[in-house]
Design a protein around this motif. Structure first.
Motif, short mmCIF file in Angstrom:
data_model
loop_
_atom_site.label_atom_id
_atom_site.label_comp_id
_atom_site.label_asym_id
_atom_site.label_seq_id
_atom_site.Cartn_x
_atom_site.Cartn_y
_atom_site.Cartn_z
N ALA A 270 0.84 -1.16 -0.03
CA ALA A 270 -0.03 -0.13 -0.05
C ALA A 270 0.70 1.37 -0.05
O ALA A 270 0.63 2.29 -0.51
CB ALA A 270 -0.85 -0.08 1.09
N LEU A 271 1.93 1.30 0.86
CA LEU A 271 2.99 2.43 0.82
C LEU A 271 3.65 2.61 -0.53
O LEU A 271 3.80 3.86 -1.00
CB LEU A 271 3.85 2.24 2.07
N ARG A 272 4.20 1.47 -1.10
CA ARG A 272 4.49 1.47 -2.35
C ARG A 272 3.76 1.98 -3.45
O ARG A 272 4.08 2.78 -4.42
CB ARG A 272 4.95 0.06 -2.74
N ASP A 273 2.48 1.46 -3.64
CA ASP A 273 1.40 2.04 -4.61
C ASP A 273 1.28 3.73 -4.19
O ASP A 273 1.09 4.24 -5.32
CB ASP A 273 0.25 1.21 -4.38
N GLU A 274 1.30 4.19 -2.96
CA GLU A 274 1.09 5.34 -2.67
C GLU A 274 2.31 6.33 -3.11
O GLU A 274 2.12 7.35 -3.96
CB GLU A 274 0.87 5.69 -1.42
N LEU A 275 3.61 5.58 -3.19
CA LEU A 275 4.75 6.25 -3.32
C LEU A 275 4.63 6.54 -4.84
O LEU A 275 4.94 7.31 -5.52
CB LEU A 275 5.93 5.65 -3.06
N ILE A 276 4.16 5.34 -5.77
CA ILE A 276 4.35 5.58 -7.26
C ILE A 276 3.20 6.36 -7.69
O ILE A 276 3.61 7.29 -8.67
CB ILE A 276 3.89 4.05 -7.70
N ARG A 277 2.35 6.30 -7.00
CA ARG A 277 1.14 7.48 -7.58
C ARG A 277 1.77 9.11 -7.21
O ARG A 277 1.47 9.70 -8.14
CB ARG A 277 -0.04 7.21 -6.69
N GLU A 278 2.23 9.27 -6.18
CA GLU A 278 2.91 10.50 -5.70
C GLU A 278 3.78 10.96 -6.74
O GLU A 278 3.89 11.96 -7.27
CB GLU A 278 3.51 10.60 -4.28
N VAL A 279 4.94 10.04 -7.08
CA VAL A 279 5.86 10.38 -8.34
C VAL A 279 5.31 10.62 -9.47
O VAL A 279 5.78 11.55 -10.09
CB VAL A 279 6.85 9.21 -8.23
N ARG A 280 4.19 9.92 -9.76
CA ARG A 280 3.60 10.28 -11.03
C ARG A 280 2.76 11.27 -11.33
O ARG A 280 2.82 12.07 -12.19
CB ARG A 280 2.79 9.12 -11.72
N VAL A 281 2.21 11.68 -10.23
CA VAL A 281 1.37 13.16 -10.16
C VAL A 281 2.38 14.21 -10.34
O VAL A 281 2.05 15.27 -11.20
CB VAL A 281 0.69 13.11 -8.74
#
Length: 408
Positions: A270-281
């Protein structure tokens, strides 16, 4: 400090630290026959049983080493030498093109010094070895293959390999299969007996244990020539006085990491997916490397739960790393064992990335101490850092192309 480099090493678990310090207060060589020696031997054998139970192995299959690199070298070189001694025609070594250097360089050393023929198994765009790729490589000349080594999960991009299928293909031809599971222990369900591997590598400091200790799980019927000689410890496969305190701490770490695996993996994913979303945004041009992280071919995870690996076009990875470090954020450009070498990752090149894009890559890896605050810290810093690194790279390129620079 925001620590996002757990794939390189993760902080020691409190329970493992307590076990280590407690064992340091005792003494005794586990090979000695007196009371202190027997006490040390008992601690080693109890630790062996704990690790075996946690990883689906028999205690007799647990061979203690100094860490992942030694375990990989022992498996690759030792099994090769044993197989060739049994049949001189067994000269081929098949390893994936994305292996850790502990496996890759060991195989190439055999090619340079022991007459091995090394085949690098191709990977797909995610860095995964497919069973049909292995099957085709074996089919070229099955009788000449000494061993196959494919890592359970990639240390750089986090892609999970279909280990059971690969091991089954090898078993059908009577070929030993080794897997480097350093990144998988505590992150993925690892069962030595169920996966069908002949040998499996474990490293202490990757699972919350101490540095300088590891394990090679080695099947009881798998011949392995020792690469060091001496007292004949560890089935006469790995001689040397056993580091009892480190072994006790390693067993504690493996037990806890595997017992808490499912809960921890879900939290980290869940943390990883949030990190990926934040970077892509913040950076739409950022390229996520490795498997996207959906369900794997066997229904299990297709990517390590704590791994996020990005390439940032127009940037140099070393510049990005140092700029983030200046902001208190620690990550990696790839394997820590080869960090500091200014060249693109062999893993990314094997996956088909252009060298320039491969050089502008960073690995963010989460672990048992990671929090939402770590992800937020990276999210706030990554945009300005990438912009600064890209500007510096463009400025350097302009200087390099200027007539004045050419004259100098």
């Amino acid at each position: 400090m925001t620590y996002l480099d757990h794939a390189a090493t993760t902080p020691i678990l409190p329970e493992a630290a307590a076990a280590l310090t407690g064992a340091l207060s005792t003494f005794g060589n586990a090979s000695s026959l007196h009371s202190s020696g027997r006490r040390a031997r008992r601690a080693v054998e109890e630790s062996r049983e704990v690790i075996a139970a946690a990883l689906g192995a028999r205690p007799s299959e647990v061979v203690f080493t100094s860490g992942g690199t030694e375990s990989d070298n022992l498996a690759v070189k030792g099994i090769f030498w044993a197989r060739r001694a049994q049949d001189p025609a067994r000269t081929r070594v098949l390893v994936s093109a994305t292996e850790h250097h502990a496996v890759l360089d060991a195989a190439l050393w055999l090619a340079d010094h022991a007459g091995a023929e090394v085949t690098l198994l191709e990977v797909d765009d995610f860095g995964r070895v497919h069973e049909d790729t292995l099957r085709a490589a074996i089919a070229e000349d099955p009788a000449s293959v000494a061993l196959v080594s494919v890592m359970w999960a990639n240390n750089e991009v986090g892609t999970v390999n279909p280990v059971r299928e690969l091991a089954a293909t090898c078993a059908a031809h009577g070929i030993p299969f080794h897997t480097d599971a350093v990144q998988a222990i505590g992150a993925l369900p690892v069962d030595f007996a169920a996966c069908g591997a002949s040998a499996l590598t474990v490293s202490g400091h990757k699972v919350g244990g101490p540095y300088g200790v590891g394990v090679l799980l080695l099947g009881r019927d798998v011949a392995c020539t020792p690469i060091s000689h001496g007292g004949g410890q560890e089935r006469d496969v790995r001689s040397g006085t056993l580091d009892v305190p480190a072994i006790v701490a390693l067993a504690t770490a493996v037990r806890i990491a595997t017992a808490q695996r499912a809960e921890r993996a879900a939290r980290l994913a869940a943390l990883r997916d949030e990190l990926i979303r934040e970077v892509r945004v913040r950076l739409s041009a950022a390229v996520l490397n490795g498997d996207p992280g959906q369900s794997g071919m066997d229904g299990g995870p297709s990517r390590l739960p704590g791994n996020a690996h990005f390439s940032f076009p127009g940037c140099e990875g070393d510049s990005l790393l140092m700029l983030l470090d200046a902001k208190g954020i620690e990550c990696s450009t790839g394997s820590a064992c080869t960090a500091g070498v200014a060249q693109p990752s062999h893993v990314l090149l094997a996956m088909g990335l252009a060298p320039a894009l491969a050089r502008g890559s960073l690995r963010f890896s989460l672990g048992h101490t990671s929090t939402v605050a770590d992800v937020r810290a990276l999210a706030e810093a990554i945009g300005p850092v990438v912009e600064r690194a890209r500007s510096a790279g463009l400025a350097g390129l302009r200087r390099a192309k200027s007539p004045a620079a050419a004259e100098v």
